[in-house]
Scaffold this active site. Sequence first.
Site, PDB file in Angstrom:
ATOM      1  N   LYS A  47       0.833  -1.201   0.000  1.00 37.71           N
ATOM      2  CA  LYS A  47       0.000   0.000   0.000  1.00 37.71           C
ATOM      3  C   LYS A  47       0.872   1.257   0.000  1.00 37.71           C
ATOM      4  O   LYS A  47       0.570   2.229  -0.684  1.00 37.71           O
ATOM      5  CB  LYS A  47      -0.945  -0.004   1.198  1.00 37.71           C
ATOM      6  N   LYS A  73      -3.273  -7.568  -8.877  1.00 37.26           N
ATOM      7  CA  LYS A  73      -4.432  -7.953  -8.063  1.00 37.26           C
ATOM      8  C   LYS A  73      -5.526  -6.890  -8.201  1.00 37.26           C
ATOM      9  O   LYS A  73      -5.222  -5.695  -8.106  1.00 37.26           O
ATOM     10  CB  LYS A  73      -4.018  -8.058  -6.588  1.00 37.26           C
ATOM     11  N   LYS A  94      -9.345  -1.933  -4.898  1.00 35.05           N
ATOM     12  CA  LYS A  94      -9.823  -0.551  -4.879  1.00 35.05           C
ATOM     13  C   LYS A  94      -8.642   0.398  -4.795  1.00 35.05           C
ATOM     14  O   LYS A  94      -8.677   1.494  -5.330  1.00 35.05           O
ATOM     15  CB  LYS A  94     -10.745  -0.328  -3.681  1.00 35.05           C
TER      16      LYS A  94
HETATM   17  P1  ADP Z   1      -9.441  -4.013  -1.849  1.00 35.64           P
HETATM   18  O1  ADP Z   1      -8.077  -4.617  -2.049  1.00 35.64           O
HETATM   19  O2  ADP Z   1     -10.120  -3.779  -3.121  1.00 35.64           O
HETATM   20  O3  ADP Z   1      -9.410  -2.784  -0.960  1.00 35.64           O
HETATM   21  P2  ADP Z   1     -10.474  -5.310   0.452  1.00 35.64           P
HETATM   22  O4  ADP Z   1      -9.116  -5.197   1.027  1.00 35.64           O
HETATM   23  O5  ADP Z   1     -11.568  -4.493   1.053  1.00 35.64           O
HETATM   24  O6  ADP Z   1     -10.336  -5.048  -1.101  1.00 35.64           O
HETATM   25  O7  ADP Z   1     -10.903  -6.838   0.451  1.00 35.64           O
HETATM   26  C1  ADP Z   1     -12.136  -7.346   0.874  1.00 35.64           C
HETATM   27  C2  ADP Z   1     -12.129  -8.847   0.647  1.00 35.64           C
HETATM   28  O8  ADP Z   1     -12.007  -9.124  -0.750  1.00 35.64           O
HETATM   29  C3  ADP Z   1     -10.944  -9.549   1.314  1.00 35.64           C
HETATM   30  O9  ADP Z   1     -11.356 -10.819   1.789  1.00 35.64           O
HETATM   31  C4  ADP Z   1      -9.958  -9.717   0.194  1.00 35.64           C
HETATM   32  O10 ADP Z   1      -9.101 -10.824   0.381  1.00 35.64           O
HETATM   33  C5  ADP Z   1     -10.888  -9.960  -0.989  1.00 35.64           C
HETATM   34  N1  ADP Z   1     -10.240  -9.508  -2.226  1.00 35.64           N
HETATM   35  C6  ADP Z   1      -9.906  -8.231  -2.547  1.00 35.64           C
HETATM   36  N2  ADP Z   1      -9.322  -8.186  -3.757  1.00 35.64           N
HETATM   37  C7  ADP Z   1      -9.304  -9.469  -4.216  1.00 35.64           C
HETATM   38  C8  ADP Z   1      -8.840 -10.064  -5.422  1.00 35.64           C
HETATM   39  N3  ADP Z   1      -8.317  -9.341  -6.394  1.00 35.64           N
HETATM   40  N4  ADP Z   1      -8.963 -11.402  -5.552  1.00 35.64           N
HETATM   41  C9  ADP Z   1      -9.529 -12.162  -4.576  1.00 35.64           C
HETATM   42  N5  ADP Z   1      -9.981 -11.652  -3.408  1.00 35.64           N
HETATM   43  C10 ADP Z   1      -9.877 -10.323  -3.231  1.00 35.64           C
HETATM   44  N1  TRP Z   2      -8.265  -6.295   5.945  1.00 37.60           N
HETATM   45  C1  TRP Z   2      -9.402  -6.828   5.249  1.00 37.60           C
HETATM   46  C2  TRP Z   2      -9.261  -6.452   3.791  1.00 37.60           C
HETATM   47  O1  TRP Z   2      -8.698  -5.453   3.474  1.00 37.60           O
HETATM   48  C3  TRP Z   2     -10.705  -6.304   5.794  1.00 37.60           C
HETATM   49  C4  TRP Z   2     -10.864  -6.775   7.190  1.00 37.60           C
HETATM   50  C5  TRP Z   2     -10.808  -5.999   8.310  1.00 37.60           C
HETATM   51  C6  TRP Z   2     -11.112  -8.116   7.604  1.00 37.60           C
HETATM   52  N2  TRP Z   2     -10.997  -6.778   9.398  1.00 37.60           N
HETATM   53  C7  TRP Z   2     -11.177  -8.071   9.025  1.00 37.60           C
HETATM   54  C8  TRP Z   2     -11.252  -9.329   6.941  1.00 37.60           C
HETATM   55  C9  TRP Z   2     -11.391  -9.241   9.776  1.00 37.60           C
HETATM   56  C10 TRP Z   2     -11.477 -10.482   7.696  1.00 37.60           C
HETATM   57  C11 TRP Z   2     -11.535 -10.428   9.093  1.00 37.60           C
HETATM   58  O2  TRP Z   2      -9.768  -7.142   2.993  1.00 37.60           O
END
Ligand code: ADP
Ligand code: TRP
Length: 345
Positions: free
Chosen positions: A126, A209, A212
């Site tokens: 990040k 990957k 967002k």
């Molecule tokens: P982002 O990376 O878009 O911010 P989050 O971190 O909020 O997404 O992820 C929410 C859930 O979606 C998590 O369980 C994460 O592992 C899954 N996830 C996010 N991006 C992917 C991806 N490209 N492939 C598979 N799972 C994903």
């Molecule tokens: N870090 C996770 C993501 O970005 C979101 C998340 C926050 C989460 N707390 C959690 C996922 C607890 C599983 C369990 O996708």
Amino acid sequence: MPDANVETVRDPQPQRVLSGIQPSGVIHLGNYFGAIAQHMALQHEFPGECFYFIADYHALTTVRDAEALRSNVFDVALTYLACGLDPDKALLFRQSDIPEVTELTWLLATVTNMGLLERAVSFKDKAEAGIKRSTGLFFYPVLMAADILLYQSTMVPVGKDQIQHVEMTQDMATYFNEAYAKGAEQPLLRRPEYRLSKAPYVPGVDGRKMSKSYGNTLPLFASGKQLKKAVGAVVTDSTALGEPLTVEGNNVYALLELFCEADELAEIRGYFEAGRRGDDPFGYGHAKQLLAAKISEHFADARERREHYQAHPEEVEAVLQRSAERARAIARETLDACKRACGLL
Ligand code: ADP
Ligand code: TRP
């Protein structure tokens, strides 16, 4: 009538699924296939409770606009309900409605070494992607561990990128138990396991990957021109129309894979490898049309449910509040036990 001679063995603590999703932008296919699809399946298959929440405290590491955050939170709630969350089977709550989580975060931080956090790959990724290196961003895995441990969760369904965070959570549970409940019959905090979906890594339009944070996503609910434009952004090579298209490492094919059963996928693979469909040439334009049609069809019912909830925000809010009440009762129990163990109560 139960047989009086058979002793019913009750699990003193129920098995519990828990997962969170950040309200940091529009939910995308990676979130859906990596996480949400298995969340929806587990509410019907899992023989315990399912807790899902919107990680708004986490989202503060990237979202700096109050209105945007509020609207993203509502959007995640809508998306879960649209995708089939059944409020009688699973909870859906806002992380910040359970402020106990921040208190447990502090307790965990005091038993967690800097070194553990310094190894976090997502912090490095990040920061490299240009996200402000706030101490909150660095601390993110401790808050996530608190999310999981607060509800004594046993299974955490997530995408591949979150495995390391769940492993760090296991370590933090062990540190805390060793510090304050060594040798106890029941651990103070239960060690969770992660669970991956069938598609734990969904590529984005640029092949990295889908995330967002990288601006390379495909949304679930776009339609018409908007969907065409989104799918048009999937990066391809410059193979001419009618020439064979390599399947390995092909973004369009990898995305099509998400929507197809084996038979249909074999057929599509045939079009790619021949550069033809029947007598007609088959190129990236056709492959992208196929993908847009798949997305549109897959989420058609969800789109309708979404429209319903969009028009009834009070129903969405009622689900969030009812869920938070139940979650908070459990959160208080765990937090009180931890505080007693530390000498704070
Ligand atoms: P982002 O990376 O878009 O911010 P989050 O971190 O909020 O997404 O992820 C929410 C859930 O979606 C998590 O369980 C994460 O592992 C899954 N996830 C996010 N991006 C992917 C991806 N490209 N492939 C598979 N799972 C994903
Ligand atoms: N870090 C996770 C993501 O970005 C979101 C998340 C926050 C989460 N707390 C959690 C996922 C607890 C599983 C369990 O996708």
